[in-house]
Write a protein that holds these residues in place. Sequence first.
Motif, PDB file in Angstrom:
ATOM      1  N   UNK A 214       6.963 -16.321  10.678  1.00  0.00           N
ATOM      2  CA  UNK A 214       6.804 -17.750  10.950  1.00  0.00           C
ATOM      3  C   UNK A 214       5.487 -18.288  10.397  1.00  0.00           C
ATOM      4  N   UNK A 215       4.717 -17.428   9.766  1.00  0.00           N
ATOM      5  CA  UNK A 215       3.467 -17.889   9.171  1.00  0.00           C
ATOM      6  C   UNK A 215       2.451 -18.389  10.183  1.00  0.00           C
TER       7      UNK A 215
ATOM      8  N   UNK B 298       4.925 -26.230  16.540  1.00  0.00           N
ATOM      9  CA  UNK B 298       5.147 -26.670  15.158  1.00  0.00           C
ATOM     10  C   UNK B 298       5.741 -25.534  14.332  1.00  0.00           C
ATOM     11  N   UNK B 299       6.830 -25.854  13.638  1.00  0.00           N
ATOM     12  CA  UNK B 299       7.486 -24.839  12.797  1.00  0.00           C
ATOM     13  C   UNK B 299       7.259 -25.185  11.341  1.00  0.00           C
ATOM     14  N   UNK B 300       6.711 -24.244  10.590  1.00  0.00           N
ATOM     15  CA  UNK B 300       6.456 -24.506   9.173  1.00  0.00           C
ATOM     16  C   UNK B 300       7.741 -24.388   8.382  1.00  0.00           C
ATOM     17  N   UNK B 301       8.066 -25.462   7.673  1.00  0.00           N
ATOM     18  CA  UNK B 301       9.196 -25.396   6.751  1.00  0.00           C
ATOM     19  C   UNK B 301       8.729 -24.732   5.465  1.00  0.00           C
TER      20      UNK B 301
ATOM     21  N   UNK C  36      -1.982 -25.247   3.362  1.00  0.00           N
ATOM     22  CA  UNK C  36      -1.236 -26.483   3.599  1.00  0.00           C
ATOM     23  C   UNK C  36       0.081 -26.113   4.251  1.00  0.00           C
ATOM     24  N   UNK C  37       0.741 -27.082   4.862  1.00  0.00           N
ATOM     25  CA  UNK C  37       2.054 -26.767   5.440  1.00  0.00           C
ATOM     26  C   UNK C  37       2.823 -28.032   5.755  1.00  0.00           C
TER      27      UNK C  37
END
Lengths: 337, 483
Positions: B261-262, B272-275, B286-287
């Motif tokens: 999930x980084x 917050x979920x990183x796409x 960046x994300x």
Amino acid sequence: MTNLQLLWFLLIGVLFSGFFFLEGFDFGIGMAVRFFAKNRDERDVVIQTIGPHWDGNEVWLITAGGAMFASFPMWYASLFSGYYLVLFLILVALIFRGVSFEFRANMQTDTWRNFWEWAASIGSFCAAFLFGMMFVSMIQGMPIDANGNIFGSFTDYVNWFSLVGGVAVSLLCFIHGLNFLRLKTTGELRDRAQKWSKILYPVLLAGEVVFVILLYLTTDFFTKKPVSTWSILIALVIFTLAAWWGAQAKHDWASFIASGLSLISVVVLIFNGLFPRVMIANNSANSILIKNASSSPYTLHLMTILTFTILPIVLIYFIWSYWVFYKRLKSPRAAEQ
Amino acid sequence: MLSIGLSMLWLSRFQFAMTTVFHFFFVPFSIGLAFIVAIMETVYVIKKDEVYKNMAKFWGKIFLYSFAVGVVTGIIQEFQFGMNWSDYSRFMGDIFGAPLAIEALAAFFLESTFIGLWMFTWDRFNKTIHCLFIWLTAFGSTLSALWILAANSFMQNPVGYAMNAAQHKVEMTSFSAVIMNRQLWNEFPHVIFGAFLTAAFVVAGCSAWRLLKKDHENFYRKSMKVSLIIGLLACMGSVWSGDTQTRYLINNQPMKFAAMEGIYKNSTEKGDWSLAQGTKGHQKTWSIEIPYVLNILGHHSLNGTFKGQEQVNKELKAKYNKNGETRNYYVPTRTLFWSFRIMAISAGLFGLVAIIGLWFNRKKSQSIMRQRWFLYVMGLMVWLPFIVNTCGWFITEFGRYPWVVYGLLTIADAVSPTSTVASLMFTNIVYFLIFASLGAVMIILSHRVLKQGPDSVTTDGYSSKPEKTSKVDPYEMGAAHND
């Protein structure tokens, strides 16, 4: 050494015997594709004799390897890492011959059909030769260190004895394959296979004599176990003679069983000579022994229960599958009539 | 000295990765295809509709190629534990060897014997018995997956063992614990669903290519229908089992999860979920983030937090660096992060394409023939399952870095002391060339089989002249002259 350890040493021997008996004629048939069969129609028939079986036969090798890993990890680790390049070449040979049967049938040009036929023949020959070379160099003693690692030089692997061993095993496999052809075909192919094995048996016998002399000169088999070693060697020669007689007297079954048993005697000879070691070191203090090389009693016990439950079932359907394909294949000329 | 040691390790790892990835192109495809062929033949047995028999024969032919390549590359797998990883084998043989041997004994014999029988006996046994052969093959191949994954699961999550410190090896204390390993029962369903999905979308995609040429419409539309139904179910199964497995990781291998999930810093309640994201030196540069999705995915709720890699690294250091080691426990985050995204997004794509495909392909409609763009999409998706499978293994295997057996043995301690850079270079190059050629031949042959079409199917021999012998079982030919 516990009973379980002894049992597993014997079982590994049994699995390798099964492998050489079955894959032996597979290799022989593979060699026969280009070295024996004369034209494409004959090659079709030759390959079809092992069509339903080659895959299952190869599983004996995978089982022997897996069983060695499970029961004698130290043996498996030393042998497989120590014979890195030899085993790598065996793998390459097995890959080429394995896919060749499947690929060849669907090639559209003669060039490519030839290519996969040669892949089958050379791959089968190399695999048999390298297995022979590996086991023969193994019994001469290898430079093994105290941790069981083999740091061998070229001549530890490739020397006169191991080369003779390689040639002898591949020749034995080739004749075993011809004997299988005699069982599975009719007409010209069968007659020619019989003619060839009649001629090849004297060559094999000569090879066996050289083999015994070199075995005497380079291993400790005759000093440590003279009686059993001589008995096995005499058995080997008797089986060879019996198979030869079978070729003269047109006894296909006798020849096939006898050539299979000669392959098994080679395995028995090696395992008998190894005992109670699994790997022989030049410096005998570093030889790997059955009692030190095995898994824990728990694992051996577990493997014993599982093997004696599963293997009988396997043997039933395995043998049944041979029975299903018992019938002979026609020689191409007869098929056209 | 150090650099030589490192590159020997690197070359050994590269070899393992290369052989495994290549082998695993064919394994799930064969497992899945065996089932699809078995289902087709079963439909034939029940409905007595010849088209299903031809389907089984036709796709069975491609199955045979894949099976052959799978077998020969499988032997490399078994041998290379001893060849390249001898210290691993010494350390793990007590536990790892057993499932491997059982795999050969219980599974490989079954599949190889019955595939031989299946191939050559189309006209010799009654339909039901013949159909049983392919089911036994399929069953054998599934069983082999179970055993090898049991071995792999121990490496991910060691259970049922005791350390033998004197001999530096692990010993099995409970076989049932090894078999009941939770890791295994998370991994196994995911691999099997993935296998069904792989084969289903290859069959559907190949059918799509042929439909674009308006070739054997009835045959390929039926093939597509069968495979898409299986594909849709498999896709749902994959998502479900993937979800269970991922959530299992949160506690069991938190580093793997955090990398997937980084997450570097502990996550906040906002979830917050990183796409997508960029990373450098264990920092996010960046994300693109979507709130709450992380919590929904990980906790199936809007609330909760997750440990970031920094904290997990601290915890692992406290746990494992007891003798003053300075080792860090970071894993290749970018690989895991993107592999996971490819997997997740592809899953959505597979589901969508399967639903649309089944709708377009419904019995009374011709829309599948008119929507050519859709057939192109489906045709291109033939390749996607193989990429996705590889991504899955990247996560599983890179995610346990630096361990080869989690918490017990590092990769660096597992390699064969006898290996040399020169021999590894040589074998890597040769393997690469062989795999590249085998892959190419596989593609060419499968393409040729597709082009020849279902009318020319022969699965009953190794004849170089298929047109001549296709009608006759070679073993029947010899029957008359049996003596």
